[in-house]
Design an enzyme around this catalytic site. Structure first.
Site, mmCIF file in Angstrom:
data_model
loop_
_atom_site.group_PDB
_atom_site.id
_atom_site.type_symbol
_atom_site.label_atom_id
_atom_site.label_comp_id
_atom_site.label_asym_id
_atom_site.label_seq_id
_atom_site.Cartn_x
_atom_site.Cartn_y
_atom_site.Cartn_z
ATOM 1 N N HIS A 122 0.878 -0.840 0.110
ATOM 2 C CA HIS A 122 0.382 -0.049 -0.342
ATOM 3 C C HIS A 122 0.938 1.224 0.290
ATOM 4 C CE1 HIS A 122 -4.317 -1.687 2.013
ATOM 5 N NE2 HIS A 122 -3.556 -2.840 0.878
ATOM 6 N N ARG A 147 -0.250 -0.676 -4.159
ATOM 7 C CA ARG A 147 -1.348 0.380 -4.912
ATOM 8 C C ARG A 147 -1.597 1.331 -4.111
ATOM 9 N NH1 ARG A 147 -6.104 -0.699 -0.349
ATOM 10 N NH2 ARG A 147 -5.257 0.999 0.740
ATOM 11 N N TYR A 159 -10.424 7.519 3.225
ATOM 12 C CA TYR A 159 -9.945 5.502 3.915
ATOM 13 C C TYR A 159 -8.533 5.970 2.582
ATOM 14 C CZ TYR A 159 -9.002 1.708 2.104
ATOM 15 O OH TYR A 159 -8.211 0.401 1.530
ATOM 16 N N ASP A 220 -7.162 0.865 -5.023
ATOM 17 C CA ASP A 220 -9.114 0.409 -3.774
ATOM 18 C C ASP A 220 -10.127 2.214 -4.363
ATOM 19 O OD1 ASP A 220 -11.388 -0.316 -2.030
ATOM 20 O OD2 ASP A 220 -9.443 -1.277 -1.214
ATOM 21 N N HIS A 222 -13.016 1.231 -2.809
ATOM 22 C CA HIS A 222 -13.438 1.035 -1.491
ATOM 23 C C HIS A 222 -15.127 1.851 -1.187
ATOM 24 C CE1 HIS A 222 -13.280 0.685 3.232
ATOM 25 N NE2 HIS A 222 -12.239 0.072 2.945
ATOM 26 N N GLU A 246 -10.687 -1.755 -7.285
ATOM 27 C CA GLU A 246 -11.192 -2.812 -6.427
ATOM 28 C C GLU A 246 -12.616 -2.196 -5.910
ATOM 29 O OE1 GLU A 246 -8.025 -3.237 -3.313
ATOM 30 O OE2 GLU A 246 -9.766 -4.186 -2.169
ATOM 31 N N GLU A 272 -13.330 -8.267 -0.467
ATOM 32 C CA GLU A 272 -13.251 -7.896 0.789
ATOM 33 C C GLU A 272 -14.523 -8.424 1.639
ATOM 34 O OE1 GLU A 272 -10.582 -4.940 0.798
ATOM 35 O OE2 GLU A 272 -12.186 -4.145 2.112
ATOM 36 N N ARG A 293 -12.047 -10.610 -3.578
ATOM 37 C CA ARG A 293 -10.693 -10.721 -2.716
ATOM 38 C C ARG A 293 -10.693 -10.999 -1.149
ATOM 39 N NH1 ARG A 293 -7.291 -7.976 -1.334
ATOM 40 N NH2 ARG A 293 -8.176 -5.953 -0.474
ATOM 41 N N HIS A 322 -7.562 -11.477 0.113
ATOM 42 C CA HIS A 322 -7.219 -9.697 1.184
ATOM 43 C C HIS A 322 -5.851 -9.657 2.300
ATOM 44 C CE1 HIS A 322 -10.292 -7.124 4.266
ATOM 45 N NE2 HIS A 322 -9.434 -6.005 3.304
ATOM 46 N N ASP A 326 -6.131 -5.977 9.816
ATOM 47 C CA ASP A 326 -6.683 -6.981 10.279
ATOM 48 C C ASP A 326 -6.929 -8.298 10.674
ATOM 49 O OD1 ASP A 326 -8.357 -4.546 8.287
ATOM 50 O OD2 ASP A 326 -9.570 -6.390 8.220
ATOM 51 N N GLU A 349 -2.152 -9.475 -1.380
ATOM 52 C CA GLU A 349 -1.941 -8.034 -0.478
ATOM 53 C C GLU A 349 -1.049 -8.201 0.754
ATOM 54 O OE1 GLU A 349 -5.460 -6.338 0.884
ATOM 55 O OE2 GLU A 349 -4.855 -4.451 1.459
ATOM 56 N N TRP A 412 -18.083 3.574 3.242
ATOM 57 C CA TRP A 412 -17.270 4.166 3.698
ATOM 58 C C TRP A 412 -15.787 3.819 2.900
ATOM 59 C CZ3 TRP A 412 -13.051 1.209 6.191
ATOM 60 C CH2 TRP A 412 -11.688 1.961 6.436
HETATM 61 C C1 GCO Z 1 -8.117 -3.363 1.305
HETATM 62 C C2 GCO Z 1 -9.449 -2.872 2.649
HETATM 63 C C3 GCO Z 1 -9.067 -2.405 3.776
HETATM 64 C C4 GCO Z 1 -10.577 -2.604 4.323
HETATM 65 C C5 GCO Z 1 -10.207 -3.213 6.206
HETATM 66 C C6 GCO Z 1 -11.768 -2.661 6.530
HETATM 67 O O1 GCO Z 1 -7.773 -3.159 0.718
HETATM 68 O O2 GCO Z 1 -7.251 -3.516 2.550
HETATM 69 O O3 GCO Z 1 -10.445 -2.165 2.252
HETATM 70 O O4 GCO Z 1 -8.194 -2.086 4.211
HETATM 71 O O5 GCO Z 1 -10.617 -1.550 4.708
HETATM 72 O O6 GCO Z 1 -9.395 -4.190 5.978
HETATM 73 O O7 GCO Z 1 -10.650 -3.844 8.132
HETATM 74 MG MG MG Z 2 -10.214 -3.223 -0.233
#
Ligand code: GCO
Ligand code: MG
Length: 412
Positions: A122, A147, A159, A220, A222, A246, A272, A293, A322, A326, A349, A412
């Protein structure tokens, strides 16, 4: 041999993680990731209160049957909480099976199809210049795919955007930990799709010009665009040869991607927030996406994600699992073992976890020359230091909420 004990560990070394620790009557331990960002305790309760008691005494080698037992047996199907809980048990049972066999898990899944997994980092910046500096840092660290996320003029914190010193990796963490005494509410960010659509082609142009044709460039969206806005963006970045766009639209409307496809050949990645193969049915059979994803953590474990990839493979659709922070190191290892063993791997990723996370979860995966490898330790190859984990108590943390200038809540 049988499942003797299941513990659900909630720990917060820098961020929250939920881990299922499954122990057999012979004393072999398997780990499974059940982390659902911002909703961690609901999965922990699902596992502790409703799953663990039903599994004690069962044959730990009956992995597929256990998956079906938890999936069909609950009557209530799918959903992120259920599928993350199933994922954790599934990963732990695969971990045990591979440890018993004395092999790294990918060998039980069919063996390696490649020498390593192409990974993307990223890179982000509040300005185009700071983004270029961040991309350069990753390229110098060996990444062949990056990315790119950039600040949008006129908008504040959005974001995925953060400035980093050149060469420094950013432990991206959108879930804000709530401070004691403060109201238990998510942070709020602001959004303006028109401003974003105007700015992004300029960002792509700058990165492509600076780094040439070889670098794979990802972005992304998002979940923020309507289908026609997404089609417009996909078309406007086409000249810069994106690797993928994405989450251009919110994932629950599978037919939205038909409209994007009608207008553009920009490759699309989504999933994701999906948690089962059924979420992909239209997308895969109509060839509306190029990359899946999902992660093992949120899509029912290795068994669930393998179902999706087998189905996708029939249509030549590839993986782009993904891998944010997290997804715990345990979930990341599950992604890597499966990615190495499937024919239709695409890209992985890679958001490295913080040092404090990696002191609690000891990993054996490695990154070299732009490729990730799960390593050769038996099982998933991740150890949880439960004593160290216990020292980091759960801290409530939520993902932000997005609002338009007039206060309307936006995706979001
Ligand atoms: C990504 C995702 C994450 C999400 C996160 C939410 O492409 O890695 O969009 O950044 O925002 O996993 O919990
Ligand atoms: Mg994403």
């Amino acid at each position: 041999m049988a499942i003797d004990r299941i513990d659900i560990d909630v720990t917060s070394p820098g961020r929250n993680f939920v881990t299922a620790v499954v122990t057999t009557s012979e004393g072999i331990t398997g780990l499974g990731d059940a982390t659902l960002n911002g909703r961690e305790l609901s999965v922990a309760s699902y596992l502790r209160d409703h799953v663990a008691p039903t599994l004690i005494g069962r044959d730990e080698s009956a992995i597929e049957q256990t998956w079906q037992y938890l999936y069909r047996g609950a009557y209530w199907r799918r959903g992120p909480v259920t599928m993350s809980a199933i994922a954790a048990i599934d990963m732990a049972l695969w971990d045990i099976a591979a440890k018993k066999a004395g092999v790294p898990l990918y060998k039980l899944l069919g063996g390696a199809c490649r020498t390593g997994l192409l990974s993307y980092a990223h890179a982000s910046g509040t300005t185009i210049d700071s983004l270029l500096a961040a991309v350069r840092g990753y390229v110098e660290n060996g990444f062949h795919a990056v990315r790119i996320q950039a600040g949008v003029p006129g908008l504040g914190q959005i974001y995925g955007v953060h400035d980093t010193a050149p060469g420094e990796t950013y432990e991206y963490e959108p879930a804000g930990r709530l401070t004691e005494g403060a109201p238990l509410r998510p942070a709020e960010e602001s959004w303006d799709t028109a401003a974003y659509l105007r700015h992004l082609p300029e960002v792509f142009a700058a990165v492509r010009e600076e780094f040439g044709g070889d670098l794979r460039i990802l972005h992304d969206g998002h979940h923020r665009m309507s289908p026609i806005e997404a089609a417009k963006l996909a078309r406007s970045i086409e000249p810069y040869d994106p690797f993928w766009l994405e989450d251009a639209t919110p994932g629950e409307d599978q037919t939205a991607l038909r409209l994007i496809r009608q207008h553009s050949v920009t490759p699309l990645a989504i999933g994701e927030v999906f948690n089962s193969v059924h979420d992909y049915q239209v997308l895969i059979t109509e060839r509306l996406i190029d990359y899946v994803r999902s992660s093992a953590t949120h899509a029912g474990g290795i068994t669930g994600l393998r179902q999706i990839m087998t189905f996708a493979g029939v249509y030549g659709i590839r993986s782009g699992f993904h891998g944010p922070t997290d997804v715990s190191p345990v979930g990341m290892a599950a992604n890597l073992h499966l990615g190495l063993a499937i024919h239709n791997f695409g890209i992985q990723e890679y958001m490295p976890h913080s040092d404090v996370t990696l002191e609690v979860f000891r990993t054996s995966y490695r990154f070299e020359d732009g490729l990730l490898h799960p390593g050769e330790a038996p099982g998933l190859g991740v150890e949880l230091d439960r004593e160290a984990a216990a020292a980091h108590e759960y801290v409530p943390a939520y993902l932000p909420v997005n609002r338009l200038a007039d206060g309307t809540v936006h995706d979001w």
